[in-house]
Design a protein around this motif. Structure first.
Motif, PDB file in Angstrom:
ATOM      1  N   VAL A  17      -2.848   7.304  -7.662  1.00 41.29           N
ATOM      2  CA  VAL A  17      -4.285   7.320  -7.948  1.00 41.29           C
ATOM      3  C   VAL A  17      -5.007   8.008  -6.787  1.00 41.29           C
ATOM      4  O   VAL A  17      -4.849   7.600  -5.627  1.00 41.29           O
ATOM      5  N   VAL A  18      -5.780   9.030  -7.095  1.00 37.44           N
ATOM      6  CA  VAL A  18      -6.564   9.744  -6.083  1.00 37.44           C
ATOM      7  C   VAL A  18      -8.041   9.494  -6.354  1.00 37.44           C
ATOM      8  O   VAL A  18      -8.539   9.777  -7.446  1.00 37.44           O
ATOM      9  N   VAL A  19      -8.736   8.923  -5.364  1.00 36.82           N
ATOM     10  CA  VAL A  19     -10.180   8.694  -5.464  1.00 36.82           C
ATOM     11  C   VAL A  19     -10.847   9.288  -4.229  1.00 36.82           C
ATOM     12  O   VAL A  19     -10.207   9.461  -3.189  1.00 36.82           O
ATOM     13  N   PRO A  20     -12.136   9.620  -4.319  1.00 36.56           N
ATOM     14  CA  PRO A  20     -12.815  10.190  -3.150  1.00 36.56           C
ATOM     15  C   PRO A  20     -12.916   9.228  -1.975  1.00 36.56           C
ATOM     16  O   PRO A  20     -12.852   9.633  -0.822  1.00 36.56           O
ATOM     17  N   SER A  21     -13.102   7.925  -2.261  1.00 31.55           N
ATOM     18  CA  SER A  21     -13.334   6.969  -1.180  1.00 31.55           C
ATOM     19  C   SER A  21     -13.057   5.555  -1.665  1.00 31.55           C
ATOM     20  O   SER A  21     -13.261   5.237  -2.844  1.00 31.55           O
ATOM     21  N   LEU A  22     -12.612   4.706  -0.753  1.00 37.04           N
ATOM     22  CA  LEU A  22     -12.475   3.286  -1.063  1.00 37.04           C
ATOM     23  C   LEU A  22     -13.687   2.493  -0.578  1.00 37.04           C
ATOM     24  O   LEU A  22     -13.756   1.282  -0.762  1.00 37.04           O
ATOM     25  N   LEU A  23     -14.640   3.182   0.060  1.00 39.95           N
ATOM     26  CA  LEU A  23     -15.845   2.524   0.543  1.00 39.95           C
ATOM     27  C   LEU A  23     -16.877   2.356  -0.554  1.00 39.95           C
ATOM     28  O   LEU A  23     -17.806   1.559  -0.430  1.00 39.95           O
ATOM     29  N   VAL A  37      -0.193   3.500  -6.403  1.00 44.11           N
ATOM     30  CA  VAL A  37      -0.163   4.062  -5.056  1.00 44.11           C
ATOM     31  C   VAL A  37      -1.467   4.831  -4.898  1.00 44.11           C
ATOM     32  O   VAL A  37      -1.733   5.774  -5.655  1.00 44.11           O
ATOM     33  N   ILE A  38      -2.301   4.425  -3.949  1.00 46.20           N
ATOM     34  CA  ILE A  38      -3.670   4.939  -3.857  1.00 46.20           C
ATOM     35  C   ILE A  38      -3.835   5.870  -2.659  1.00 46.20           C
ATOM     36  O   ILE A  38      -3.337   5.589  -1.563  1.00 46.20           O
ATOM     37  N   GLU A  61       0.252  16.391  -3.423  1.00 42.62           N
ATOM     38  CA  GLU A  61       1.628  16.741  -3.053  1.00 42.62           C
ATOM     39  C   GLU A  61       2.370  15.537  -2.481  1.00 42.62           C
ATOM     40  O   GLU A  61       3.539  15.303  -2.793  1.00 42.62           O
ATOM     41  N   GLU A  62       1.692  14.755  -1.659  1.00 36.84           N
ATOM     42  CA  GLU A  62       2.319  13.577  -1.073  1.00 36.84           C
ATOM     43  C   GLU A  62       2.687  12.558  -2.151  1.00 36.84           C
ATOM     44  O   GLU A  62       3.761  11.940  -2.107  1.00 36.84           O
ATOM     45  N   LEU A  63       1.830  12.382  -3.131  1.00 37.76           N
ATOM     46  CA  LEU A  63       2.133  11.453  -4.217  1.00 37.76           C
ATOM     47  C   LEU A  63       3.298  11.960  -5.064  1.00 37.76           C
ATOM     48  O   LEU A  63       4.153  11.170  -5.498  1.00 37.76           O
ATOM     49  N   LEU A  64       3.358  13.258  -5.301  1.00 35.66           N
ATOM     50  CA  LEU A  64       4.472  13.815  -6.066  1.00 35.66           C
ATOM     51  C   LEU A  64       5.793  13.623  -5.325  1.00 35.66           C
ATOM     52  O   LEU A  64       6.840  13.408  -5.949  1.00 35.66           O
ATOM     53  N   ARG A  65       5.742  13.692  -3.994  1.00 39.56           N
ATOM     54  CA  ARG A  65       6.962  13.461  -3.209  1.00 39.56           C
ATOM     55  C   ARG A  65       7.472  12.031  -3.395  1.00 39.56           C
ATOM     56  O   ARG A  65       8.663  11.765  -3.238  1.00 39.56           O
TER      57      ARG A  65
END
Length: 333
Positions: free
Chosen positions: A64-70, A93-94, A109-113
């Protein structure tokens, strides 16, 4: 060391059933699954799920890719996603981009790894994203959150344009005519662009001019040095903010500098985060159905993983009244 065979024996099931209880819990009867989990807990057994999944060249992980957790809007979305994913035997995995488009490629790319089974993405601009164009050629399914792409990408969103048009019409109904829109950097959010378009649409339909929008350096933090010239130049009676955190920050800056809300200036946000309703004044906002959106994102992604065709869904939103927006009074000077 305890192994799976011992867990199965204590639970009174076969080794294969015990393995399924961990790897594919939805395929095991709830009472049986609970016996296996109780046995594993009493024997202090933890299965190496990731190792087995990697050997099978797949994982039950959702990136999961989000702009911010704030920003609470993403926290509420993630809570619903995690609950739905867990019920189907998946984990999240965030990763965050801090609203920086240049970070998107590295994060994905890191998530695909990590061999995630699928991706849920909120990016800067879905239709112009090189990352998404490249990802669409990969085998890993992905779905967009909050975007309304023109390209054939799977997506779940609300109608950003219509939502902000509704907010503008709400202020018009309260008698306001000098309405200005405040946002973060336009190039960092296609959602902000669509919301600005909805504002322009409603103002034009009312036969009113649209003052230039005020772009702040941050999507969530207002700066009085940037706000003050807007108030001086356009003397608005109401402000529309492209998200709730920005609206809350704007209200704080206004009140800190002697501009009461809504007596002199009404403020409306966009997102409908729970925190906004508990403030004083309570935040008037366009409510996105965040719990439903999070659940639908996971459900649609799992369908993609299973081979279903791409769908784009647009969920309804509504204006939540609040005391931060009141009837027209004298403009702020």
């Amino acid at each position: 060391m305890t192994d799976l065979k011992q867990v199965a024996q204590q639970a009174g099931v076969s080794r294969a059933t015990a393995a399924r209880a961990f790897a594919n819990p939805e395929q095991v009867r709830e009472s049986t699954r609970q016996r296996v989990l109780d046995a594993a807990r009493s024997l202090n057994f933890r299965p190496n799920l990731l190792g087995r999944q990697l050997r099978q060249q797949s994982t039950r992980l959702i990136g999961v890719v989000v702009p911010s957790l704030l920003n609470p809007v993403f926290a509420e979305q993630l809570q619903a996603m995690e609950r739905t994913a867990r019920s189907q035997g998946y984990s999240l995995v965030i990763a965050t981009t801090d609203y920086q488009p240049e970070r998107e490629a590295a994060v994905v790319e890191e998530l695909l790894r990590q061999r995630v089974a699928g991706l849920v993405l909120t990016v800067a601009d879905a239709d112009r994203s090189e990352v998404l164009a490249e990802l669409s050629q990969e085998r890993t399914p992905f779905i967009l959150a909050y975007h309304e792409p023109q390209r054939p990408y799977a997506a779940v969103a609300v109608d950003n344009r219509q939502g902000m048009a509704m907010a503008t019409e709400h202020l018009l109904g309260l008698g306001h005519r000098r309405i200005a829109l405040v946002s973060g950097p336009a190039l960092q959010s296609d959602r902000s662009e669509r919301r600005f378009a909805g504002y322009c649409q409603a103002m034009a339909a009312a036969g009113l001019p649209t003052p230039p929008r005020l772009e702040l350096a941050s999507h969530t933090d207002a700066d009085w040095a940037e706000l003050a010239p807007l108030l001086e130049r356009h003397a608005p009676t109401a402000l529309l903010c492209t998200n709730d955190l920005l609206a809350i920050s704007v209200i704080a800056e206004l009140q800190r500098h002697g501009v009461p809300v809504p007596e002199q200036l009404s403020v409306v946000g966009f997102d409908g985060i729970a925190m906004g309703a508990r403030l004083e004044p309570s935040l008037c906002s366009v409510m996105q159905p965040l719990q439903s959106l999070g659940a639908v994102l996971v459900t649609e992604l799992l369908a993609l993983i299973a081979g279903s065709p791409i769908h784009q869904r647009c969920l309804p939103c509504l204006v939540r009244p609040g005391t931060s927006a009141g009837p027209l009074k004298e403009p702020c000077r």
